[in-house]
Scaffold this active site. Structure first.
Site, mmCIF file in Angstrom:
data_model
loop_
_atom_site.group_PDB
_atom_site.id
_atom_site.type_symbol
_atom_site.label_atom_id
_atom_site.label_comp_id
_atom_site.label_asym_id
_atom_site.label_seq_id
_atom_site.Cartn_x
_atom_site.Cartn_y
_atom_site.Cartn_z
ATOM 1 N N GLY A 177 -3.836 5.069 2.837
ATOM 2 C CA GLY A 177 -3.884 3.648 2.485
ATOM 3 C C GLY A 177 -4.032 2.801 3.736
ATOM 4 O O GLY A 177 -3.694 3.227 4.846
ATOM 5 N N CYS A 178 -4.506 1.589 3.553
ATOM 6 C CA CYS A 178 -4.782 0.710 4.697
ATOM 7 C C CYS A 178 -3.489 0.231 5.357
ATOM 8 O O CYS A 178 -3.292 0.408 6.564
ATOM 9 C CB CYS A 178 -5.654 -0.457 4.273
ATOM 10 S SG CYS A 178 -5.059 -1.384 2.846
ATOM 11 N N TYR A 179 -2.603 -0.389 4.565
ATOM 12 C CA TYR A 179 -1.331 -0.826 5.145
ATOM 13 C C TYR A 179 -0.559 0.359 5.738
ATOM 14 O O TYR A 179 -0.039 0.269 6.864
ATOM 15 C CB TYR A 179 -0.472 -1.520 4.094
ATOM 16 C CG TYR A 179 -0.902 -2.907 3.678
ATOM 17 C CD1 TYR A 179 -0.979 -3.953 4.593
ATOM 18 C CD2 TYR A 179 -1.201 -3.181 2.348
ATOM 19 C CE1 TYR A 179 -1.343 -5.237 4.191
ATOM 20 C CE2 TYR A 179 -1.565 -4.469 1.942
ATOM 21 C CZ TYR A 179 -1.633 -5.493 2.866
ATOM 22 O OH TYR A 179 -1.984 -6.758 2.467
ATOM 23 N N THR A 204 -1.590 3.045 7.094
ATOM 24 C CA THR A 204 -2.145 3.446 8.389
ATOM 25 C C THR A 204 -1.589 2.576 9.506
ATOM 26 O O THR A 204 -1.172 3.075 10.563
ATOM 27 C CB THR A 204 -3.686 3.358 8.349
ATOM 28 O OG1 THR A 204 -4.167 4.287 7.376
ATOM 29 C CG2 THR A 204 -4.305 3.661 9.706
#
Lengths: 350, 350, 350, 350
Positions: free
Chosen positions: D153-155, D157
């Site tokens: 996931g972006c957050y 990471t």
């Protein structure tokens, strides 16, 4: 450093076009940055000036010494202001290094035209009118062997690419062309000024330099060089609240043929552009209306044509062209020129 | 509620123009919002649809019932889509309430023109061509007594205000007018669509509806109504990455007089505009080039003129006009119209 | 000019807070701008510095002469940098004019605290700790009669308004408060600097001055003054790509009561805030999560509370507060203070 | 098509992560897009959905047929919503094609945790907890041979990369971690919704899903998997007015050693991060405070550490990490994973 890499020197490293060159070279398989100069920040790492390069490009800024640079690099990208640039270009060329000049110093055909618009005495007048204009779509052969290349202006690129072929083919009238261009703020450079502060430029659009911007004569000069015809353009640039991108909306009169309709005129102009750019990997003649977002962060160009008027009386041609002012309008074009100069695939790294 | 307050009903409350009306009324000393209708959100507080009104406007959304609304309000501001709007306007007017219509339904002079451009059968054709256009700078007297006012379109406001006086005075040619307009995204409304998503519209500019936007005929119709002259305009709107504001850059040919220079033409046109708007508190003929930021969040208009060409051969007039599309281009104009209709200072609340 | 108008002098007129004062006064029925000073632009009309005022405010900039200003105005709004401001405030107060000071010079309680954080010798130390903090929600009575008012900082306003009542009521722990604030770029002022250029600040967010920003001690000092309790806050400001607005996201530990749940803690804190601000027209304790867009271009404040943790073990309170940094965080608060000082409705013009 | 190219299938092609994959592959020397699927737009060219690909990628959208895709491609990048994704991943894996899954379906360690947070019955529960997390900085060996990779996931990471090494090394306390993240709007996807309209998201910042976002448990799960320690994080995401980028500002308590100062704690944490990422080409531990602009449009990560408190009583560690949510937070990581899976240089095309 690999043996066969093209070694690139960046002359004047603090601005946005310099950063864009450095950024593009990081992904270029056959060229690498070996020199970066700066008067004001000598000794600092380039990544201190441009924090996006942290850990990716550790080169230190050095003073401008043409002889030294000629030993370290195969080509210099000169990102200096006009006037100052011509001097450095002359010194670099004299030292035997090939140069791509981002300034306007060698773009125009004559010294008087240059001095009228730029208000300075040209430091190297012998070469004015004698330097190839770095638009490989029209001048690839000369670029391939050039010692100095005049990298095109951003607005001119967006106007010349669609207009020059249409003028050359006699499809539009030459004396009634309006170019209404909208540019992102990076076109105004990286020196702190009131007008380009965030809170001044954000959420606002405005026209500037109406009918008096230096890129107007550059457009006329180059369309003439490509088409052999004298044109008269009225050019209005606008400062647009976005980082990058130029959209030029152009208005011209079609040269009509008997029985022409809105549709036939549109078809003829689109066909001419498609034919002109058939083998050009960066130029796309599209059916949709291009947005700058379709091309920013690329060296690609999108253009299209519309025709207004009652169906049986086509009155006005509207041409829309979108480019990235920092890429195809500056640093991307420079990399493309470098690729042509050194015989590698012109799309390399772009 | 004070006794002497103008009571305002908002018909169709979920969009940006409705919010702007509500916002402006909060600071208007002599008018207040008493009704807000919505089909989709009946019963909810208006501030749930527009969270910026939380704690500031606690009115609940009610269904559209003209008889009921006529008891609760003195004037209705109708923020519905075209077609639907005309029906509601008819019903409200029949119930005896004065109406300011934000749609285009009563702006054009003839039913065929309306039906050609809007593609629907007009629900109240008798009134077409018989409703005042809500631009108090030209039609204040009729607005003062009107039962229905057609609130002007946003792009037309930016074009008519500078062009109509110049056409009327015979200072520009009528058959060669180009209007290149740039609008903020709020002009596209509040219904979720791909093209107005943040990540589509942000950092991008694009043209749309070239030579086919419905505001083109509105401009022509109104310039004719004001000047008595038939004009032909070519209109290109652009979607610009900002919330609010319209900048229209207009190109026309001057009607020349003997001995005219660039300077004399500019002076004559500026003088005509200054004279026209001398007593108009919202219209400013300025020397600088207006930016949309100079006028957004206000009902004010800034305009200026430039002239291109060799000094002794003025070729083209460039007119720049900036407005706020949601204020003078919609809800601010509506408040101004209301002020005129109810005999209060037209700047009240603006 | 009406006889009963409050006459306002603007001291230091070129920045964004000065423009905001001028803008707000144009719509204020009981106050008017009578003086605007500037060292650098003396003699020019204010509208040349701020083109949005063209045709709306024609006042000319004059030099700073306290005796002269005292004759022309009833109150001075001092928009100068810290240090310089204190000197002007002293001279204005000595000349008998009431002053609202936008700088931090009189906000802190003690000279050593001021000199530690601002790094200058205070020019008027006698008054430090002896000037009312211009937050009418807590200090209206003192403001009403004050000769000098210290207008609050923008970040402190967003933090103090929700935190001070909760600390005062003993609802949150005092030693574990984190304030993560996000501000629009106008907070950085109007002087051209690299970091606030459009192309640097746009499309980017970054933290700055972590745990070392001058507004940290201001928050602690004022929460202490309001609550009588010493608190320790960790403050991190962020530069956010928008013109205006501050969103502060705050993290604290609740003081738990027996049987507390996530829901009971949230209810208790919301109730305390609602009670505190019941009669305050600008402060809204809302259920939704506030966005800065809900409050920009207004003097209003929106705040709410959330509680994290397993339902039966509430661990952390999260408080979100949104203000407009230029309005409630600066010029709007100043107008509100002026209204209180001169006995007019505190919402007048806001 | 070259023989040795990695053939890539894009499953679900209409969103921003799919466009980013296509864009990155255009510049990847050793991989190429051979398949793109879409339920809704079958038959259309991919460039009609994403006009920036016009003239650059002419592939036509085809239906989802795993057997067919297995013949056309070596790896599938699955850009579908959770739930739907797991089914497609299962079918693709069964057909013998390696899969990189962009959804959250295989990121968490256990089915109950997944079903608690995602509210659906997992379609392929056997593989949950048995799929490598696609973060080559920690799991390169398993990725190299994996049949299925769960792309991070972006957050998560932005939080895991700095926090996991510090937790693993015992340098910060595990029970008091706050993650305040700011994301560009592209993180919300390309489906038209009110909240992500330009005029809603622009010029505004707001928190959402406080202490209830699905990426919170993903962070905890992965930090545990990497460090062996159970952590408790409080996660607050914010919608920030920019296209791309995540900045996470994190607050933790240091594990102190005798004699520690602010400086010694900072030095120890920075050293640990530098050591962890010494050989990782995309991770940069920097001295400056990172801005999202430093990393957008790249797969690079910048992070740094600050320590607050009196010099001799370090109280709180502040960690800032910037990534591009669409690149290292999604499609760039996927390309990096693909590079590792197929044994090419992990920086290829990035």
């Amino acid at each position: 450093m690999t043996n066969n890499m093209i070694r690139v020197a960046l002359i004047g490293s603090t601005g946005y076009t310099a950063l864009e060159v450095a950024r593009l070279l990081l992904a270029h398989g056959k060229a690498e940055l070996t020199v970066a100069t700066s008067r004001s920040d000598e000794g600092k790492p380039l990544s201190e000036i441009h924090p996006s390069l942290a850990g990716r490009c550790d080169i230190a800024l050095q003073p401008f010494d043409p002889e030294q640079i000629a030993k370290q690099a195969d080509v210099a990208m000169c990102c200096l202001p006009h006037g100052a640039s011509a001097e450095s270009v002359r010194d670099l060329a004299s030292a035997g290094i090939r140069v791509i000049d981002f300034s306007a110093d060698f773009r125009l055909s004559s010294v008087p035209l240059y001095e009228q618009w730029y208000g300075v005495t040209h430091p190297w007048p012998e070469r004015v009118g004698n330097v190839v204009y770095g638009m490989p779509e029209f001048f690839a052969q000369e670029i391939a062997t050039a010692d100095v290349v005049a990298n095109p202006g951003c607005y001119p690129t967006s106007a010349i690419m669609p207009l020059a072929p249409l003028v050359r083919a006699g499809l539009i009238q030459t004396d009634d062309i309006i170019i209404d261009s909208k540019s992102g703020v990076s076109g105004a450079g990286r020196s702190p000024k009131l007008g380009t502060l965030y809170c001044e430029a954000n959420e606002s659009i405005s026209a500037y330099s109406i009918a008096s911007h230096r890129h107007g004569p550059e457009m006329q000069d180059l369309i003439h060089r490509i088409s052999g015809k004298t044109v008269d353009v009225l050019f209005t640039p606008h400062l647009t609240p976005m980082d990058r991108g130029i959209l030029s909306t152009m208005y011209a009169r079609p040269e009509l043929q008997k029985g022409d309709t809105v549709e036939s005129v549109k078809a003829r102009l689109m066909a001419e552009l498609r034919e002109t750019y058939r083998d050009q990997p960066f130029i796309h003649v599209v059916d949709h209306l291009p947005a700058t977002k379709h091309v920013v962060m690329t060296n690609h160009v999108q253009m299209t044509v519309r025709v207004a008027g009652p169906s049986d009386a086509p009155g006005r041609v509207i041409i829309v062209c979108a480019i990235d002012n920092l890429s195809k309008g500056a640093s991307g074009a420079a990399i493309q020129n470098m690729n042509v100069m050194f015989g590698v695939d012109q799309m390399m790294g772009l």
